[in-house]
Design a protein around this motif. Structure first.
Motif, PDB file in Angstrom:
ATOM      1  N   ALA A  79       1.049  -0.667   0.325  1.00  0.00           N
ATOM      2  CA  ALA A  79      -0.087  -0.144   0.219  1.00  0.00           C
ATOM      3  C   ALA A  79       1.103   1.103   0.217  1.00  0.00           C
ATOM      4  CB  ALA A  79      -0.871  -0.366   1.017  1.00  0.00           C
ATOM      5  N   LEU A  80       0.623   1.830  -1.244  1.00  0.00           N
ATOM      6  CA  LEU A  80       1.147   3.341  -1.438  1.00  0.00           C
ATOM      7  C   LEU A  80       0.910   4.679  -1.738  1.00  0.00           C
ATOM      8  CD1 LEU A  80       4.504   1.510  -2.999  1.00  0.00           C
ATOM      9  CD2 LEU A  80       4.777   2.971  -1.235  1.00  0.00           C
ATOM     10  N   GLY A  81      -0.252   4.288  -1.003  1.00  0.00           N
ATOM     11  CA  GLY A  81      -1.437   5.311  -2.832  1.00  0.00           C
ATOM     12  C   GLY A  81      -1.086   6.477  -1.558  1.00  0.00           C
ATOM     13  N   GLY A  82      -0.694   7.404  -2.598  1.00  0.00           N
ATOM     14  CA  GLY A  82      -0.868   8.888  -2.067  1.00  0.00           C
ATOM     15  C   GLY A  82       1.267   9.698  -1.248  1.00  0.00           C
ATOM     16  N   ALA A  83       2.048   8.637  -1.674  1.00  0.00           N
ATOM     17  CA  ALA A  83       3.314   8.457  -1.238  1.00  0.00           C
ATOM     18  C   ALA A  83       4.558   9.262  -2.698  1.00  0.00           C
ATOM     19  CB  ALA A  83       4.217   6.901  -2.056  1.00  0.00           C
ATOM     20  N   ASP A  84       4.852  10.364  -2.391  1.00  0.00           N
ATOM     21  CA  ASP A  84       5.577  10.958  -3.004  1.00  0.00           C
ATOM     22  C   ASP A  84       7.174  10.035  -3.225  1.00  0.00           C
ATOM     23  OD1 ASP A  84       6.914  12.524  -4.292  1.00  0.00           O
ATOM     24  OD2 ASP A  84       7.050  14.231  -2.584  1.00  0.00           O
ATOM     25  N   LEU A  85       7.009   9.296  -4.529  1.00  0.00           N
ATOM     26  CA  LEU A  85       7.672   8.326  -5.354  1.00  0.00           C
ATOM     27  C   LEU A  85       9.071   8.546  -6.108  1.00  0.00           C
ATOM     28  CD1 LEU A  85       6.106   4.992  -5.441  1.00  0.00           C
ATOM     29  CD2 LEU A  85       8.474   5.842  -3.696  1.00  0.00           C
ATOM     30  N   ARG A  86       8.676  10.797  -6.554  1.00  0.00           N
ATOM     31  CA  ARG A  86       9.650  11.485  -7.315  1.00  0.00           C
ATOM     32  C   ARG A  86      10.917  11.413  -7.555  1.00  0.00           C
ATOM     33  NH1 ARG A  86       7.064  17.463  -5.804  1.00  0.00           N
ATOM     34  NH2 ARG A  86       7.542  16.903  -3.918  1.00  0.00           N
ATOM     35  N   ARG A  87      10.442  10.733  -9.571  1.00  0.00           N
ATOM     36  CA  ARG A  87      12.775  10.603  -9.416  1.00  0.00           C
ATOM     37  C   ARG A  87      13.054   9.268  -8.492  1.00  0.00           C
ATOM     38  NH1 ARG A  87      14.536  14.806 -11.543  1.00  0.00           N
ATOM     39  NH2 ARG A  87      13.255  16.763 -11.760  1.00  0.00           N
ATOM     40  N   ALA A  88      11.530   8.443  -8.206  1.00  0.00           N
ATOM     41  CA  ALA A  88      12.482   7.107  -7.540  1.00  0.00           C
ATOM     42  C   ALA A  88      13.177   5.987  -8.911  1.00  0.00           C
ATOM     43  CB  ALA A  88      11.119   6.336  -7.111  1.00  0.00           C
ATOM     44  N   GLU A  89      12.891   5.147  -8.252  1.00  0.00           N
ATOM     45  CA  GLU A  89      13.859   4.399  -9.049  1.00  0.00           C
ATOM     46  C   GLU A  89      13.219   2.715  -8.869  1.00  0.00           C
ATOM     47  OE1 GLU A  89      18.199   3.724  -9.675  1.00  0.00           O
ATOM     48  OE2 GLU A  89      18.209   6.188  -9.492  1.00  0.00           O
ATOM     49  N   LEU A  90      12.170   1.903 -10.114  1.00  0.00           N
ATOM     50  CA  LEU A  90      11.504   1.316  -9.680  1.00  0.00           C
ATOM     51  C   LEU A  90      11.757   0.018 -10.204  1.00  0.00           C
ATOM     52  CD1 LEU A  90       8.280   1.889  -8.638  1.00  0.00           C
ATOM     53  CD2 LEU A  90      10.233   1.820  -6.784  1.00  0.00           C
ATOM     54  N   THR A  91      12.981  -1.340 -10.701  1.00  0.00           N
ATOM     55  CA  THR A  91      13.175  -1.679 -11.708  1.00  0.00           C
ATOM     56  C   THR A  91      13.122  -3.437 -11.129  1.00  0.00           C
ATOM     57  OG1 THR A  91      15.391  -0.065 -11.964  1.00  0.00           O
ATOM     58  CG2 THR A  91      15.178  -2.006 -13.531  1.00  0.00           C
ATOM     59  N   GLY A  92      12.048  -3.765 -12.460  1.00  0.00           N
ATOM     60  CA  GLY A  92      12.352  -5.600 -12.374  1.00  0.00           C
ATOM     61  C   GLY A  92      11.292  -5.568 -11.099  1.00  0.00           C
ATOM     62  N   VAL A  93      11.042  -4.943 -11.059  1.00  0.00           N
ATOM     63  CA  VAL A  93       9.992  -5.175  -9.562  1.00  0.00           C
ATOM     64  C   VAL A  93       8.526  -5.827  -9.890  1.00  0.00           C
ATOM     65  CG1 VAL A  93       8.955  -4.609  -7.254  1.00  0.00           C
ATOM     66  CG2 VAL A  93      10.849  -2.924  -7.903  1.00  0.00           C
ATOM     67  N   ARG A  94       8.128  -6.501  -8.840  1.00  0.00           N
ATOM     68  CA  ARG A  94       6.512  -7.387  -9.097  1.00  0.00           C
ATOM     69  C   ARG A  94       5.730  -6.631  -8.017  1.00  0.00           C
ATOM     70  NH1 ARG A  94       5.178 -13.721  -7.948  1.00  0.00           N
ATOM     71  NH2 ARG A  94       3.036 -13.124  -8.419  1.00  0.00           N
ATOM     72  N   LEU A  95       4.714  -5.781  -8.463  1.00  0.00           N
ATOM     73  CA  LEU A  95       4.269  -4.692  -7.707  1.00  0.00           C
ATOM     74  C   LEU A  95       1.724  -5.111  -8.459  1.00  0.00           C
ATOM     75  CD1 LEU A  95       5.961  -1.495  -8.290  1.00  0.00           C
ATOM     76  CD2 LEU A  95       5.136  -2.131  -6.415  1.00  0.00           C
ATOM     77  N   ARG A  96       2.142  -6.621  -8.121  1.00  0.00           N
ATOM     78  CA  ARG A  96       1.067  -6.813  -8.298  1.00  0.00           C
ATOM     79  C   ARG A  96      -0.319  -6.753  -7.385  1.00  0.00           C
ATOM     80  NH1 ARG A  96       1.171 -13.619 -11.055  1.00  0.00           N
ATOM     81  NH2 ARG A  96       1.776 -12.493 -12.713  1.00  0.00           N
ATOM     82  N   GLU A  97      -1.062  -6.142  -7.791  1.00  0.00           N
ATOM     83  CA  GLU A  97      -2.211  -5.231  -6.811  1.00  0.00           C
ATOM     84  C   GLU A  97      -1.791  -4.284  -6.169  1.00  0.00           C
ATOM     85  OE1 GLU A  97      -5.810  -8.278  -6.190  1.00  0.00           O
ATOM     86  OE2 GLU A  97      -4.526  -9.592  -7.483  1.00  0.00           O
ATOM     87  N   ALA A  98      -1.019  -3.933  -6.196  1.00  0.00           N
ATOM     88  CA  ALA A  98      -0.376  -2.444  -5.019  1.00  0.00           C
ATOM     89  C   ALA A  98      -1.370  -1.777  -5.727  1.00  0.00           C
ATOM     90  CB  ALA A  98       1.417  -2.405  -5.121  1.00  0.00           C
ATOM     91  N   ASP A  99      -1.259  -0.900  -4.183  1.00  0.00           N
ATOM     92  CA  ASP A  99      -2.242   0.419  -4.269  1.00  0.00           C
ATOM     93  C   ASP A  99      -0.820   1.360  -4.481  1.00  0.00           C
ATOM     94  OD1 ASP A  99      -4.144   2.253  -3.906  1.00  0.00           O
ATOM     95  OD2 ASP A  99      -4.646   2.174  -1.655  1.00  0.00           O
ATOM     96  N   LEU A 100      -1.033   2.283  -5.743  1.00  0.00           N
ATOM     97  CA  LEU A 100      -0.611   3.356  -5.888  1.00  0.00           C
ATOM     98  C   LEU A 100      -1.368   4.284  -6.545  1.00  0.00           C
ATOM     99  CD1 LEU A 100       2.051   1.644  -8.028  1.00  0.00           C
ATOM    100  CD2 LEU A 100       2.912   2.331  -6.408  1.00  0.00           C
ATOM    101  N   ALA A 101      -2.431   4.294  -5.918  1.00  0.00           N
ATOM    102  CA  ALA A 101      -3.413   5.442  -6.316  1.00  0.00           C
ATOM    103  C   ALA A 101      -2.632   6.487  -5.416  1.00  0.00           C
ATOM    104  CB  ALA A 101      -4.971   5.289  -5.936  1.00  0.00           C
ATOM    105  N   GLY A 102      -3.299   8.324  -6.455  1.00  0.00           N
ATOM    106  CA  GLY A 102      -2.751   9.124  -5.977  1.00  0.00           C
ATOM    107  C   GLY A 102      -1.119   9.574  -5.645  1.00  0.00           C
TER     108      GLY A 102
END
Length: 197
Positions: free
Chosen positions: A109-132
């Motif tokens: 659950a990462l809803g509303g998280a500030d991930l600007r300029r983050a590096e996410l490479t080859g990550v399994r994010l199935r059904e993760a909450d990234l809303a907002g």
């Protein structure tokens, strides 16, 4: 392997501490602990709560943080390689210079998280909450985002190439300038009702 259960750590200095496969924590709580420049390799945390913990410049490889909660934590220049964070919740936390390479973060659950300029490479994010979530100029490449909640996410300038965008409704995100490949373009066109031939 001994398991540490129900431990409460409050205000301790864990600066530079090294944790390995023999470090297993269940149902533990960490309040206002300094994990700056800490290293974990194969350590395991299950159903643990982290509140006000500073993970600055920490490095984690092959470790598991499953069904954990992170509240008001700071992940400045933190890096996770091949780690599991399945079912974990992140609230009111900071992620500047945050990087995740591989691993399984499904149902996180990462809803509303500030991930600007983050590096996410080859990550399994199935059904993760990234809303907002704010993912402006982030690198989100070769990630499995199938079933992820992305409504209201900001993807301006993000590099999304190679990621599964089957759950992305292009009408429900801000994605000006985002980079995608031809296969993803076909998926998004189909989501908009176009017939790709």
């Amino acid at each position: 392997m001994p398991i540490t259960r129900d431990l409460v750590v409050r205000g301790e200095d864990w600066y530079g501490r090294e944790l390995g496969a023999g470090d297993v924590f269940e149902d533990c709580v960490f309040y206002d602990t300094d994990w700056t420049e800490g290293v974990s390799e194969g350590a395991s945390f299950d159903r643990c709560a982290f509140s006000g913990v500073r993970f600055n410049a920490s490095r984690h490889a092959g470790s598991a943080f499953t069904n954990c909660s992170f509240r008001r934590c700071v992940f400045f220049d933190a890096r996770f390689e091949g780690c599991k964070a399945v079912g974990s919740r992140f609230q009111e936390s900071e992620f500047r210079l945050f990087a995740v390479d591989g691993g399984d973060w499904s149902y996180a659950a990462l809803g509303g998280a500030d991930l600007r300029r983050a590096e996410l490479t080859g990550v399994r994010l199935r059904e993760a909450d990234l809303a907002g979530a704010r993912l402006d100029d982030a690198e989100v490449t070769r990630c499995d985002l199938s079933g992820a909640r992305l409504r209201g996410a900001v993807l301006r300038g993000a590099d999304l190439r190679g990621s599964d965008l089957s759950a992305l409704d292009p009408r429900a995100v801000e994605a000006a300038g985002a980079r995608i490949d031809l296969q993803q373009a076909a998926v998004l066109a189909t989501a908009l009702g176009y017939r790709v031939t």
